[in-house]
Design a protein around this motif. Structure first.
Motif, short mmCIF file in Angstrom:
data_model
loop_
_atom_site.label_atom_id
_atom_site.label_comp_id
_atom_site.label_asym_id
_atom_site.label_seq_id
_atom_site.Cartn_x
_atom_site.Cartn_y
_atom_site.Cartn_z
N ARG A 91 0.83 -1.21 0.00
CA ARG A 91 0.00 0.00 0.00
C ARG A 91 0.87 1.26 0.00
O ARG A 91 0.50 2.28 -0.59
N GLY A 92 2.03 1.20 0.66
CA GLY A 92 2.92 2.35 0.62
C GLY A 92 3.47 2.61 -0.76
O GLY A 92 3.64 3.76 -1.17
N LEU A 93 3.74 1.53 -1.52
CA LEU A 93 4.24 1.69 -2.88
C LEU A 93 3.14 2.08 -3.84
O LEU A 93 3.34 2.92 -4.73
N TYR A 96 -0.60 14.92 -11.28
CA TYR A 96 -0.55 13.48 -11.05
C TYR A 96 0.17 13.22 -9.73
O TYR A 96 1.24 13.77 -9.48
N HIS A 97 -0.42 12.35 -8.91
CA HIS A 97 0.17 12.00 -7.62
C HIS A 97 0.86 10.67 -7.75
O HIS A 97 0.51 9.83 -8.57
N ARG A 98 1.87 10.49 -6.88
CA ARG A 98 2.64 9.25 -6.92
C ARG A 98 1.74 8.06 -6.59
O ARG A 98 1.04 8.05 -5.60
N MET A 99 1.79 7.07 -7.48
CA MET A 99 1.14 5.79 -7.22
C MET A 99 2.22 4.72 -7.37
O MET A 99 2.34 4.05 -8.38
N GLY A 100 3.11 4.63 -6.40
CA GLY A 100 4.23 3.73 -6.53
C GLY A 100 5.43 4.46 -7.11
O GLY A 100 5.74 5.58 -6.71
N LEU A 101 6.10 3.86 -8.08
CA LEU A 101 7.33 4.42 -8.60
C LEU A 101 7.10 5.45 -9.69
O LEU A 101 8.01 6.17 -10.07
N THR A 102 5.90 5.55 -10.24
CA THR A 102 5.63 6.50 -11.31
C THR A 102 4.34 7.24 -11.02
O THR A 102 3.47 6.74 -10.31
N PRO A 103 4.17 8.45 -11.58
CA PRO A 103 2.90 9.14 -11.40
C PRO A 103 1.79 8.40 -12.12
O PRO A 103 1.96 7.92 -13.23
N GLY A 104 0.63 8.27 -11.49
CA GLY A 104 -0.39 7.47 -12.14
C GLY A 104 -1.82 7.88 -11.87
O GLY A 104 -2.71 7.44 -12.57
#
Length: 511
Positions: free
Chosen positions: A186-188, A408-416
């Motif tokens: 969930r953090g990633l 775009y907000h961070r959804m893991g390693l890339t903005p999504g």
């Protein structure tokens, strides 16, 4: 002469505490092993075998995905991702850190014992870790489904002690590790309800209780038959018009001319064309996701026909920004073709448009996802040079220029994901030119929203101008590709489009 007597009470040493804990663990194991549980001798051994190698949880995930609910599919994916991380941690670190032998089976009735006893060490329990990770992952996406899966996960954990292959402490440690893995996932990749919410401006739109006045143009090329049937169930008097992809512009114009509300069912490219028609005719837009990714509908919060039907019946709608691009010859250059268009999601130059073009060449034969992977490998491995551009009269080679319609907000390693579609900003990310595009693109993805790095820059602006584009430069927008040349101008049309969207519990801000 009398001797001094030390009456100080000292706490037991660590070895004493460990021995006491192990003794308690053994007593609990024997209590479970010697107690008869009605039906347990037939159910729990079978359940523990079904959970071998995660087979039980893959079956549950398949069942969740088969329901057709986007939320259930996301829960299944999150559960499997958590399970994968937990299993990797158990097998690489957990089993090697404490080499505890398995329990002695003297107290366990023969009917409960497994025919094939595990040969790995006892601590911690891998089955319990997988069960807890899957259940926690599902629960972190949707509590209702998590509550439904939790009893099965608890039964799998209990079965490991009941069949005599683990001590209770092995099970507890494994379950704790599994829950921890779910929180790491969930953090990633945060669940949607954990994204910061910037709100949506409320818009006035017609309430159509049975759908009368709604004309929905359906792109047959997106495979949307089941979604259209679902929409007709919730809005029985809505009109649907099916068309082939090449007939889409004409079908949208005809539908908009007679509709109170223009609807569309298809992917992001189809929704882009419908948004253009809605803007030209001054109509609100109703979006039913029907493509592969459906970024706009997902960020808007419209997941299926039920959600859209609720919004249309109640007249619940919001205003969203629309991105705009325009390209033409630079000042003082020879006359050339002018091109312009809109984008609801993203607009990009560089390697991404080439990837989209490569994907389009293959997706009819092998499908969208495999075509995307092969296209990315081909683009990144090719011997190429960065795109030559100019910013503020200075040369600036880039591998990728990405402009998002909204932040775009961070959804893991890339903005999504975007939590709001009316912030008036272009989210611009640039990957600078260099000798190794793959490494720079990965570095930029890892950097996320950092504003400055050797490989990557990010800025949020209401408009952007790029110069020096060679003829035939590819531009991708909402999954479509066109070519531009000379000067490219990106801007925003603030709150220009009205779109139906179910109001969230806290509601969009009023204006």
């Amino acid at each position: 002469m009398t001797a001094d007597v030390d009456l100080t009470v000292r706490p037991p040493g660590p070895h004493v505490l460990r021995d006491r804990f192990l003794a308690l663990d053994c007593r609990l194991f024997e209590a479970v092993a010697t107690r008869h549980w009605p039906g347990g001798d037939h159910v729990l051994p079978r359940l523990t075998r079904a959970a071998n190698h995660g087979k039980l949880w893959f079956a549950v995930a398949a069942g969740l995905a088969a329901t057709g609910s986007p939320r259930a599919r996301r829960a299944a994916v999150r559960g499997l991702a958590s399970l994968t991380l937990a299993s990797a941690a158990i097998n690489t670190v957990g089993k090697r850190s404490v080499r505890r032998p398995r329990p002695v089976l003297d107290k366990v009735p023969l009917v409960r014992q497994l025919k094939r006893q595990p040969i790995t060490t006892s601590f911690p329990s891998g089955h319990s870790a997988s069960a807890a990770a899957f259940a926690a992952g599902v629960a972190l996406e949707t509590r209702g489904l998590g509550a439904a899966v939790a009893p099965m996960a608890a039964a799998v954990a209990l079965s490991r002690v009941y069949t005599g292959v683990h001590y209770p402490s092995d099970v507890l440690a494994g379950a704790a590790l599994g829950v921890g893995a779910a929180y790491v996932v969930r953090g990633l990749v945060p669940a949607r309800d954990r994204l910061p919410s910037s709100g949506y401006p409320r818009a006035e739109a017609p309430a159509l209780p049975d759908g009368e006045g709604l004309v929905v143009v359906v792109n047959r090329g997106a495979g949307t038959a089941d979604r259209v049937s679902a929409l007709q169930e919730v809005l029985p008097r809505a009109e649907t018009v099916e068309c082939e992809p090449q007939d889409l512009p004409d079908a949208l114009e005809k539908a908009a001319a007679r509709a109170r509300v223009l609807g569309v069912c298809g992917g992001d490219g189809t929704v882009n064309a419908a948004a253009g028609a809605a803007l030209r005719h001054g109509l609100p837009l109703a979006v039913l996701p029907g493509g592969t990714l459906n970024h706009f509908a997902a960020d808007l919060g419209v997941e299926d026909a039920r959600a859209l039907g609720h919004a249309v019946r109640k007249g619940e709608a919001v205003k969203v920004d629309v991105g705009r691009f325009a390209s033409g010859p630079e000042e003082g250059a020879e006359e050339g073709p002018e091109k312009e268009g809109i984008f609801l999601n993203t607009c990009s130059l560089g390697v991404y448009p080439e990837l989209v073009r490569e994907r389009e060449h293959r997706e009819e034969r092998i499908g969208g996802w495999p075509a995307g992977v092969l296209g990315a490998l081909r683009v990144l491995r090719a011997d190429r040079h960065p795109l030559r551009t100019r910013f503020q009269d200075r040369p600036h080679p880039v591998w990728l220029l990405f402009a998002g319609n909204g932040t775009y907000h961070r959804m893991g390693l890339t903005p999504g994901r975007r939590s709001g579609l009316a912030d008036g900003q272009l989210d611009v990310r640039v990957v600078h030119g260099g000798r190794r595009p793959a490494l720079r693109l990965v570095a930029a993805a890892l950097a996320g929203p950092l504003t400055r790095s050797p490989a990557h820059a990010a800025v949020r602006v209401p408009r952007l101008q790029v110069e020096g584009l060679a003829p035939g430069t590819l531009l991708a927008y909402d999954g479509e590709v066109t070519d531009v040349a000379g000067e490219l101008r990106l801007s925003k049309l603030p709150e220009a489009l009205t779109v139906y969207r179910p109001l969230v519990p806290h509601g969009p801000r009023e204006r």
